[in-house]
Write a protein that holds these residues in place. Structure first.
Motif, PDB file in Angstrom:
ATOM      1  N   GLN A  91       3.082   6.734 -12.210  1.00  0.00           N
ATOM      2  CA  GLN A  91       2.402   6.097 -11.084  1.00  0.00           C
ATOM      3  C   GLN A  91       1.100   5.434 -11.545  1.00  0.00           C
ATOM      4  OE1 GLN A  91       1.111   6.479  -6.449  1.00  0.00           O
ATOM      5  NE2 GLN A  91       1.473   8.432  -7.435  1.00  0.00           N
ATOM      6  N   LEU A 112      -2.673  -3.387  -3.789  1.00  0.00           N
ATOM      7  CA  LEU A 112      -2.770  -2.903  -2.413  1.00  0.00           C
ATOM      8  C   LEU A 112      -1.378  -2.736  -1.793  1.00  0.00           C
ATOM      9  CD1 LEU A 112      -4.692  -2.090  -0.163  1.00  0.00           C
ATOM     10  CD2 LEU A 112      -4.811  -4.480   0.540  1.00  0.00           C
ATOM     11  N   ALA A 149       0.490   0.177  -3.565  1.00  0.00           N
ATOM     12  CA  ALA A 149      -0.109   1.485  -3.280  1.00  0.00           C
ATOM     13  C   ALA A 149       0.172   1.923  -1.842  1.00  0.00           C
ATOM     14  CB  ALA A 149      -1.618   1.439  -3.543  1.00  0.00           C
ATOM     15  N   GLY A 164       2.264   5.427  -0.837  1.00  0.00           N
ATOM     16  CA  GLY A 164       1.388   6.481  -0.355  1.00  0.00           C
ATOM     17  C   GLY A 164       1.872   7.250   0.858  1.00  0.00           C
ATOM     18  N   PRO A 165       0.926   7.868   1.570  1.00  0.00           N
ATOM     19  CA  PRO A 165       1.288   8.762   2.678  1.00  0.00           C
ATOM     20  C   PRO A 165       2.023   8.047   3.812  1.00  0.00           C
ATOM     21  CG  PRO A 165      -1.087   8.320   2.677  1.00  0.00           C
ATOM     22  CD  PRO A 165      -0.547   7.794   1.379  1.00  0.00           C
ATOM     23  N   GLY A 166       1.814   6.742   3.993  1.00  0.00           N
ATOM     24  CA  GLY A 166       2.500   5.994   5.036  1.00  0.00           C
ATOM     25  C   GLY A 166       3.725   5.270   4.532  1.00  0.00           C
ATOM     26  N   ALA A 171       5.857   8.527  -0.209  1.00  0.00           N
ATOM     27  CA  ALA A 171       5.508   9.958  -0.221  1.00  0.00           C
ATOM     28  C   ALA A 171       5.656  10.539   1.184  1.00  0.00           C
ATOM     29  CB  ALA A 171       4.083  10.162  -0.752  1.00  0.00           C
ATOM     30  N   MET A 230      10.420   4.369   5.456  1.00  0.00           N
ATOM     31  CA  MET A 230       9.334   4.836   4.602  1.00  0.00           C
ATOM     32  C   MET A 230       9.854   5.237   3.223  1.00  0.00           C
ATOM     33  SD  MET A 230       7.314   7.045   7.514  1.00  0.00           S
ATOM     34  CE  MET A 230       6.010   7.713   6.462  1.00  0.00           C
ATOM     35  N   GLU A 274      -2.668   2.759   8.027  1.00  0.00           N
ATOM     36  CA  GLU A 274      -3.321   1.496   7.659  1.00  0.00           C
ATOM     37  C   GLU A 274      -2.288   0.366   7.762  1.00  0.00           C
ATOM     38  OE1 GLU A 274      -6.523   0.884   6.399  1.00  0.00           O
ATOM     39  OE2 GLU A 274      -7.024   2.915   7.037  1.00  0.00           O
ATOM     40  N   PRO A 275      -2.762  -0.897   7.802  1.00  0.00           N
ATOM     41  CA  PRO A 275      -1.799  -2.006   7.776  1.00  0.00           C
ATOM     42  C   PRO A 275      -0.913  -1.877   6.522  1.00  0.00           C
ATOM     43  CG  PRO A 275      -4.036  -2.824   8.154  1.00  0.00           C
ATOM     44  CD  PRO A 275      -4.163  -1.371   7.842  1.00  0.00           C
ATOM     45  N   GLU A 314       1.359   0.375   6.255  1.00  0.00           N
ATOM     46  CA  GLU A 314       1.920   1.724   6.301  1.00  0.00           C
ATOM     47  C   GLU A 314       2.734   1.883   7.587  1.00  0.00           C
ATOM     48  OE1 GLU A 314      -1.396   4.337   3.852  1.00  0.00           O
ATOM     49  OE2 GLU A 314      -1.385   4.424   6.031  1.00  0.00           O
ATOM     50  N   ILE A 315       3.686   2.793   7.583  1.00  0.00           N
ATOM     51  CA  ILE A 315       4.543   2.966   8.752  1.00  0.00           C
ATOM     52  C   ILE A 315       4.049   4.130   9.608  1.00  0.00           C
ATOM     53  CG2 ILE A 315       6.914   3.434   9.516  1.00  0.00           C
ATOM     54  CD1 ILE A 315       7.789   1.975   6.875  1.00  0.00           C
ATOM     55  N   ALA A 316       3.920   5.313   9.028  1.00  0.00           N
ATOM     56  CA  ALA A 316       3.385   6.470   9.749  1.00  0.00           C
ATOM     57  C   ALA A 316       2.934   7.473   8.691  1.00  0.00           C
ATOM     58  CB  ALA A 316       4.458   7.097  10.639  1.00  0.00           C
ATOM     59  N   ARG A 317       1.959   8.318   9.050  1.00  0.00           N
ATOM     60  CA  ARG A 317       1.462   9.322   8.097  1.00  0.00           C
ATOM     61  C   ARG A 317       1.830  10.707   8.617  1.00  0.00           C
ATOM     62  NH1 ARG A 317      -4.623   7.620   6.260  1.00  0.00           N
ATOM     63  NH2 ARG A 317      -4.042   5.924   4.865  1.00  0.00           N
ATOM     64  N   PRO A 318       2.809  11.366   8.008  1.00  0.00           N
ATOM     65  CA  PRO A 318       3.242  12.673   8.503  1.00  0.00           C
ATOM     66  C   PRO A 318       2.099  13.685   8.533  1.00  0.00           C
ATOM     67  CG  PRO A 318       4.814  11.801   6.918  1.00  0.00           C
ATOM     68  CD  PRO A 318       3.613  10.909   6.869  1.00  0.00           C
ATOM     69  N   ALA A 337       0.610  11.351  -3.048  1.00  0.00           N
ATOM     70  CA  ALA A 337       0.079  10.460  -2.018  1.00  0.00           C
ATOM     71  C   ALA A 337      -1.417  10.220  -2.226  1.00  0.00           C
ATOM     72  CB  ALA A 337       0.337  11.040  -0.629  1.00  0.00           C
ATOM     73  N   ALA A 381      -1.780   7.482  -4.849  1.00  0.00           N
ATOM     74  CA  ALA A 381      -1.512   6.158  -4.288  1.00  0.00           C
ATOM     75  C   ALA A 381      -2.664   5.710  -3.386  1.00  0.00           C
ATOM     76  CB  ALA A 381      -0.203   6.177  -3.504  1.00  0.00           C
ATOM     77  N   LEU A 382      -3.166   6.646  -2.580  1.00  0.00           N
ATOM     78  CA  LEU A 382      -4.263   6.313  -1.664  1.00  0.00           C
ATOM     79  C   LEU A 382      -5.508   5.871  -2.433  1.00  0.00           C
ATOM     80  CD1 LEU A 382      -5.197   6.269   1.309  1.00  0.00           C
ATOM     81  CD2 LEU A 382      -5.934   8.644   1.020  1.00  0.00           C
ATOM     82  N   PHE A 425      -5.659   4.170  -5.202  1.00  0.00           N
ATOM     83  CA  PHE A 425      -5.558   2.780  -5.649  1.00  0.00           C
ATOM     84  C   PHE A 425      -5.534   1.816  -4.466  1.00  0.00           C
ATOM     85  CE2 PHE A 425      -4.042   5.206  -9.357  1.00  0.00           C
ATOM     86  CZ  PHE A 425      -5.029   4.786 -10.243  1.00  0.00           C
ATOM     87  N   ALA A 426      -4.947   2.240  -3.348  1.00  0.00           N
ATOM     88  CA  ALA A 426      -5.004   1.400  -2.146  1.00  0.00           C
ATOM     89  C   ALA A 426      -6.461   1.228  -1.709  1.00  0.00           C
ATOM     90  CB  ALA A 426      -4.171   2.012  -1.023  1.00  0.00           C
ATOM     91  N   ASP A 469      -8.610  -2.466  -1.674  1.00  0.00           N
ATOM     92  CA  ASP A 469      -8.956  -2.980  -0.343  1.00  0.00           C
ATOM     93  C   ASP A 469     -10.245  -3.809  -0.418  1.00  0.00           C
ATOM     94  OD1 ASP A 469      -8.423  -1.795   2.828  1.00  0.00           O
ATOM     95  OD2 ASP A 469     -10.221  -2.946   2.382  1.00  0.00           O
TER      96      ASP A 469
END
Lengths: 309, 309
Positions: free
Chosen positions: A126, A150, A153, A157-159, A162, A194, B30-31, B33-37, B124, B127-128, B130-131, B135
């Motif tokens: 990664q 961006l 990543a 990531g979490p969204g 992962a 996801m 965040e834009p 991303e789909i959803a954060r469990p 995660a 990844a977060l 680097f996101a 940004d």
């Protein structure tokens, strides 16, 4: 730029990805690195070399090519995507996750090496992905490099990936506080968007970024890739339900055994095939604004729908 | 810009890092991303909130401040570093790695949650990180963002932290083909430079990048941070050898029990203390080109040498 079919494109890309990953995973440290331990590199190579369809690299480079970007730069971005894809497979296969012994017909990394090495190889892949994207060799424009980072990543990531794997484990009823609830179709679609869709969509988007595509073109590519990603997952579930282990290269029938919620389980094989056809049509429609130069992308949609391994 | 001491600086930064991580680890996607469990986020929060000295964020922001960069932007870069630091602790604590139950006086993530969740939370967080760096909010100049990503990714990858942890496991004689060889002093120094030094040095370098420091200043900061990182590891080893578990917040005496090669084991406590003093002097010397405005960085070197937890 001559138009080529997707089969020819993916074969060419697969060979270039293999050579590119060989170079990326050399034991020679890059500037800013101290030393690369041999065992770690061997595990990273096992995770990424000598297999895989290279669908994501083929998609990224086909989109980049549609917008006029060819050569080493899209390939480097594709290598980064493949590092992230490889890392996710290594971690998903771990005993604490899906506990798989076989991947692409070979022992998984924690079986070929050991669990600690597999965890670290995934982690290092990664990091290597983002170092590769941020390197000036990937694009002379730092704004392009930062945007590639961006997008990848966020997808990892979490969204994205992962988070999707987390939802997948929860759907198996792993965590007592969540209970073994049955997911509805909307939840399954979100989970899959996801877990597998995000990286496929990011690959296409990265190709559009490298090709300096305009807003309308980018939106069309995103719509195409979203449908393609969903189609890919259904095809995967159909293979798991119907495929023979020797053709697929990993154990099949595992989803049903694990009680995984899939569209095949919800819609049946026939319903899932119909959904797959509809998604393929959606993907092709999204490409309506492009001419024959988008033929490889249309081929990719047909490739995903028809794949048998 | 008033000169403040490092103790005041690290206390201020710790509060801002806590608030910043709270915001970064919100459930709102965040834009892109789909959803954060929820369970994944809870584990990521457990891994990063409510503890830690925040040495790396304090170092990054102190260096940035030395070169005139203050405010939210260096803080965001510091949050990214802390996400990488947190991820590495979560993975290092896993049963397949160091198998630790306690971290900062609390259950480790795989004990508070489970192994799969801990693996994914670490993934995660990386990844977060680097996101966050990529940004635009982290710096308006994409060239700065791309360089921050490159420096952090190199420090985290196979030639940095992940590689260092691999060497550390190998030094315990984990892998049959390598054998339980005794490391020499040079090998121990290299291992530690990768496992803990790389991220400390990257933190300082990222501060210099954000402050648009010139080449000579960047080289001085790198030399300072290299000595600081080595000093930090010796102080850590001394704490493990001498400290009480309740002061340190994790089990002590583990290094000797695990047969880990440390400089304390090689040089004895007195020799290690002398080495620590010499490294502190080297760090201070590297700051010779700066005036009183570098006082917080001098304080950081004394802080590392004197820390008791």
């Amino acid at each position: 730029m001559p138009t080529i079919g997707f089969e020819q494109h993916i074969a060419e890309v697969a060979a270039r990805v293999e050579a590119g990953l060989e170079a990326l995973l050399s034991e020679r440290p890059e500037p800013g690195e101290i030393a690369r331990p041999a065992r770690l590199l061997a595990a990273m190579r096992h995770a990424t070399l000598g297999g895989g369809k290279r669908l994501r690299p083929a998609l990224l480079t086909a989109v980049a090519r549609l917008f006029g970007a060819e050569g080493e730069e899209p390939l480097r971005a594709a290598l980064a995507v493949e590092c992230v894809h490889g890392y996710s497979l290594v971690h998903d296969d771990l005993p604490a996750m899906d506990d798989d012994d076989l991947r692409r017909g070979r022992p998984t990394v924690h079986r070929a090496f050991d669990e600690a090495t597999a965890i670290l190889a995934g982690d290092a892949l990664q990091a290597l992905a983002f170092a590769t994207l941020a390197d000036p060799a990937t694009d002379p424009d730092p704004a392009v490099r930062a945007e590639l980072v961006l997008v990848l990543a966020r997808a990892a990531g979490p969204g994205g990936m992962a988070g999707g794997q987390m939802l997948d484990l929860a759907a198996e009823g792993r965590f007592r506080e969540d209970g073994p609830e049955r997911l509805g179709e909307a939840e399954v679609l979100r989970l899959q968007a996801m877990k597998t869709g995000a990286l496929i969509e990011a690959s296409a988007e990265m190709g559009a970024i490298l090709g300096r595509a305009g807003g309308g073109d980018r939106a069309a590519i995103a719509a195409y890739a979203r449908a393609l990603g969903a189609a890919f997952q259904i095809a995967d579930d159909l293979l798991d339900a119907e495929g023979a282990a020797d053709a697929v290269g990993k154990a099949t029938g595992k989803d049903a055994a694990a009680g995984k919620a899939t569209l095949v389980g919800m819609l049946g094989v026939g319903g899932a095939r119909a959904r797959l056809d509809a998604l393929t049509a959606t993907a092709l429609e999204a490409l309506g604004r492009f001419g024959p130069e988008a033929e490889p992308l249309r081929g990719a949609a047909r490739f995903v729908a028809a794949r048998e391994h």
